[in-house]
Design a protein around this motif. Structure first.
Motif, mmCIF file in Angstrom:
data_model
loop_
_atom_site.group_PDB
_atom_site.id
_atom_site.type_symbol
_atom_site.label_atom_id
_atom_site.label_comp_id
_atom_site.label_asym_id
_atom_site.label_seq_id
_atom_site.Cartn_x
_atom_site.Cartn_y
_atom_site.Cartn_z
ATOM 1 N N ARG A 171 -16.958 -27.265 -14.196
ATOM 2 C CA ARG A 171 -15.908 -27.251 -15.222
ATOM 3 C C ARG A 171 -15.122 -28.564 -15.210
ATOM 4 N NH1 ARG A 171 -13.087 -23.544 -18.435
ATOM 5 N NH2 ARG A 171 -11.081 -24.369 -19.069
ATOM 6 N N ARG A 172 -14.798 -29.065 -14.007
ATOM 7 C CA ARG A 172 -14.075 -30.348 -13.938
ATOM 8 C C ARG A 172 -14.913 -31.472 -14.543
ATOM 9 N NH1 ARG A 172 -12.293 -27.896 -9.249
ATOM 10 N NH2 ARG A 172 -13.898 -28.774 -7.898
ATOM 11 N N PHE A 173 -16.217 -31.430 -14.283
ATOM 12 C CA PHE A 173 -17.129 -32.438 -14.833
ATOM 13 C C PHE A 173 -17.123 -32.392 -16.363
ATOM 14 C CE2 PHE A 173 -21.493 -32.630 -16.601
ATOM 15 C CZ PHE A 173 -21.725 -33.997 -16.500
ATOM 16 N N VAL A 174 -17.257 -31.195 -16.933
ATOM 17 C CA VAL A 174 -17.288 -31.061 -18.392
ATOM 18 C C VAL A 174 -15.927 -31.374 -19.001
ATOM 19 C CG1 VAL A 174 -17.666 -29.458 -20.309
ATOM 20 C CG2 VAL A 174 -19.171 -29.386 -18.314
ATOM 21 N N ALA A 175 -14.866 -30.901 -18.364
ATOM 22 C CA ALA A 175 -13.520 -31.150 -18.883
ATOM 23 C C ALA A 175 -13.218 -32.642 -18.943
ATOM 24 C CB ALA A 175 -12.480 -30.438 -18.019
ATOM 25 N N ALA A 176 -13.707 -33.390 -17.957
ATOM 26 C CA ALA A 176 -13.494 -34.838 -17.957
ATOM 27 C C ALA A 176 -14.234 -35.490 -19.129
ATOM 28 C CB ALA A 176 -13.957 -35.438 -16.638
ATOM 29 N N LEU B 285 -20.297 -30.271 -25.547
ATOM 30 C CA LEU B 285 -19.306 -30.023 -24.505
ATOM 31 C C LEU B 285 -18.532 -28.732 -24.757
ATOM 32 C CD1 LEU B 285 -18.032 -33.685 -24.052
ATOM 33 C CD2 LEU B 285 -19.577 -32.404 -22.562
ATOM 34 N N ALA B 286 -18.269 -28.421 -26.010
ATOM 35 C CA ALA B 286 -17.575 -27.163 -26.324
ATOM 36 C C ALA B 286 -18.426 -25.971 -25.894
ATOM 37 C CB ALA B 286 -17.271 -27.093 -27.818
ATOM 38 N N LEU C 30 -19.593 -21.577 -21.879
ATOM 39 C CA LEU C 30 -20.511 -21.051 -20.866
ATOM 40 C C LEU C 30 -19.821 -20.942 -19.509
ATOM 41 C CD1 LEU C 30 -23.387 -20.297 -19.842
ATOM 42 C CD2 LEU C 30 -23.751 -22.747 -19.452
ATOM 43 N N VAL C 31 -19.101 -21.981 -19.132
ATOM 44 C CA VAL C 31 -18.412 -21.985 -17.838
ATOM 45 C C VAL C 31 -17.387 -20.866 -17.775
ATOM 46 C CG1 VAL C 31 -16.787 -23.270 -16.422
ATOM 47 C CG2 VAL C 31 -18.791 -24.415 -17.333
ATOM 48 N N GLU C 32 -16.648 -20.677 -18.844
ATOM 49 C CA GLU C 32 -15.633 -19.624 -18.845
ATOM 50 C C GLU C 32 -16.293 -18.254 -18.694
ATOM 51 O OE1 GLU C 32 -11.493 -18.457 -21.111
ATOM 52 O OE2 GLU C 32 -12.639 -20.229 -21.710
ATOM 53 N N ARG C 33 -17.437 -18.075 -19.334
ATOM 54 C CA ARG C 33 -18.159 -16.806 -19.225
ATOM 55 C C ARG C 33 -18.649 -16.581 -17.792
ATOM 56 N NH1 ARG C 33 -21.819 -17.597 -22.975
ATOM 57 N NH2 ARG C 33 -23.686 -17.783 -21.686
ATOM 58 N N LEU C 34 -19.149 -17.655 -17.168
ATOM 59 C CA LEU C 34 -19.639 -17.533 -15.792
ATOM 60 C C LEU C 34 -18.491 -17.263 -14.817
ATOM 61 C CD1 LEU C 34 -22.262 -20.435 -15.763
ATOM 62 C CD2 LEU C 34 -22.735 -17.980 -15.664
ATOM 63 N N ASP D 194 -15.250 -15.368 -10.491
ATOM 64 C CA ASP D 194 -14.170 -16.361 -10.594
ATOM 65 C C ASP D 194 -14.007 -17.214 -9.338
ATOM 66 O OD1 ASP D 194 -13.072 -14.540 -8.858
ATOM 67 O OD2 ASP D 194 -11.414 -13.945 -10.152
ATOM 68 N N ARG D 195 -14.836 -16.967 -8.312
ATOM 69 C CA ARG D 195 -14.731 -17.767 -7.087
ATOM 70 C C ARG D 195 -15.949 -18.666 -6.863
ATOM 71 N NH1 ARG D 195 -12.619 -13.864 -2.308
ATOM 72 N NH2 ARG D 195 -12.708 -15.856 -1.241
ATOM 73 N N ASN D 196 -16.760 -18.831 -7.880
ATOM 74 C CA ASN D 196 -17.957 -19.673 -7.757
ATOM 75 C C ASN D 196 -17.531 -21.147 -7.789
ATOM 76 O OD1 ASN D 196 -20.348 -21.122 -8.053
ATOM 77 N ND2 ASN D 196 -21.267 -19.628 -9.422
ATOM 78 N N PHE D 197 -17.449 -21.770 -6.623
ATOM 79 C CA PHE D 197 -16.928 -23.142 -6.565
ATOM 80 C C PHE D 197 -17.854 -24.136 -7.249
ATOM 81 C CE2 PHE D 197 -19.466 -22.801 -2.706
ATOM 82 C CZ PHE D 197 -20.095 -24.031 -2.609
ATOM 83 N N HIS D 198 -19.150 -23.838 -7.324
ATOM 84 C CA HIS D 198 -20.070 -24.699 -8.070
ATOM 85 C C HIS D 198 -19.654 -24.747 -9.545
ATOM 86 C CE1 HIS D 198 -23.110 -24.793 -4.815
ATOM 87 N NE2 HIS D 198 -22.703 -23.569 -4.585
#
Length: 289
Positions: A146-151, A122-123, A128-132, A137-141
């Motif tokens: 990110r919400r999925f991984v953060a959960a 998960l880390a 990866l998400v932060e890099r993408l 920064d407007r890629n809603f996918h």
């Protein structure tokens, strides 16, 4: 005509690859060569849903296989989705397949009680998400992922709000960041209330939180007054402000009503300054400038 002729070899290659893949799927041939064929097809066209389904079928079939070596490595799926997302960062099936893969990896780590593997997986995804999001920064996918991984990683809501603040201040015209903020803000307040052993919170945000959010979105207005993303978040804040009136009774209700009138007057003055219109919920209230 010349362009069409130049494209012809590629078209023939894709058709041959599709035919080969469809034959293998019909035969339920879940071997390494078939996985390689499906991967090659997806690298060319990430939107082939059937190929993604085939890979998931192969992985599930491998779990049930007597020979554990018959199972395709889940790490291969992460490598493949990284390639397809580079080709199309907003590919629905690519993001879905990565979520499916990570879910399986986390479930397997939990089954082994391997906390270190779970946390490392998960880390890596959060990095990866932060890099993408740095790239787009407007890629809603990507924000949804990110919400999925953060959960799964149990990232504190306060950390997610800090992340959205950074992204919003870097680019006020970011619908996804504002939406991400609206998803986490009420949850953070719920956590704060529960930690203090207070009664269950209402659906509205506390006045001090609302004031801070109004100040944040005001910065967006004065920077980019014609951009709609900040105004959409402002509408959400107004709905939260108005909902206070339905969560109190007696003297508290009178106090809330006064606070609501003061907030609306303040925001109306702001809109007059910006020569705009305030939207309260689904109704449009025009103010005399």
């Amino acid at each position: 005509q010349a362009r069409r002729a130049a494209m012809l070899p590629k078209v023939k290659l894709i058709r041959a690859l599709q035919s080969d893949f469809l034959r293998r799927r019909a035969e339920r041939s879940y071997d390494a060569e078939s996985m390689a064929v499906s991967a090659r097809l997806l690298e060319i066209n990430p939107e082939v849903f059937t190929a993604w389904n085939f890979r998931r079928e192969a992985i599930v079939a491998g779990v049930d296989a007597v020979d554990a070596r018959a199972r395709p490595p889940l790490a291969d799926e992460l490598t493949l989705t990284e390639k397809t997302l580079k080709k199309n960062p907003k590919s629905y099936p690519s993001w879905y397949h990565r979520k499916w893969t990570i879910s399986r990896m986390v479930d397997e780590a939990d089954a082994r009680a391997d906390v270190a593997a779970r946390d490392a997986t998960l880390a890596r995804e959060l990095v990866l998400v932060e890099r993408l999001l740095d790239a787009d920064d407007r890629n809603f996918h990507c924000w949804g992922y990110r919400r999925f991984v953060a959960a799964l990683a149990k990232v504190p809501d306060a950390d997610e709000l800090e992340f959205t603040t950074k992204k919003i201040e870097a680019n006020f015209s970011n619908y996804s960041a504002w939406h991400h903020r609206s998803a986490y803000l009420p949850r953070r307040e719920d956590e704060t209330e529960n930690e203090n052993d207070a009664p269950p919170p209402s659906s509205s945000l506390p006045p001090d939180v609302l004031r801070a959010e109004y100040e944040l979105v005001q910065n967006a207005f004065f920077t980019e007054p014609e951009d709609q993303s900040g105004w959409m978040y402002h509408r959400w804040l107004l709905r939260n402000t108005m909902s206070t009136s339905t969560s109190s009774a007696g003297d508290d209700a009178k106090s809330d009503a006064t606070a609501i009138r003061e907030t609306l007057a303040r925001e109306a003055a702001l809109c007059r300054e910006l020569r705009c219109v305030i939207y309260t919920g689904s109704h449009t209230t025009a103010f005399a400038w």
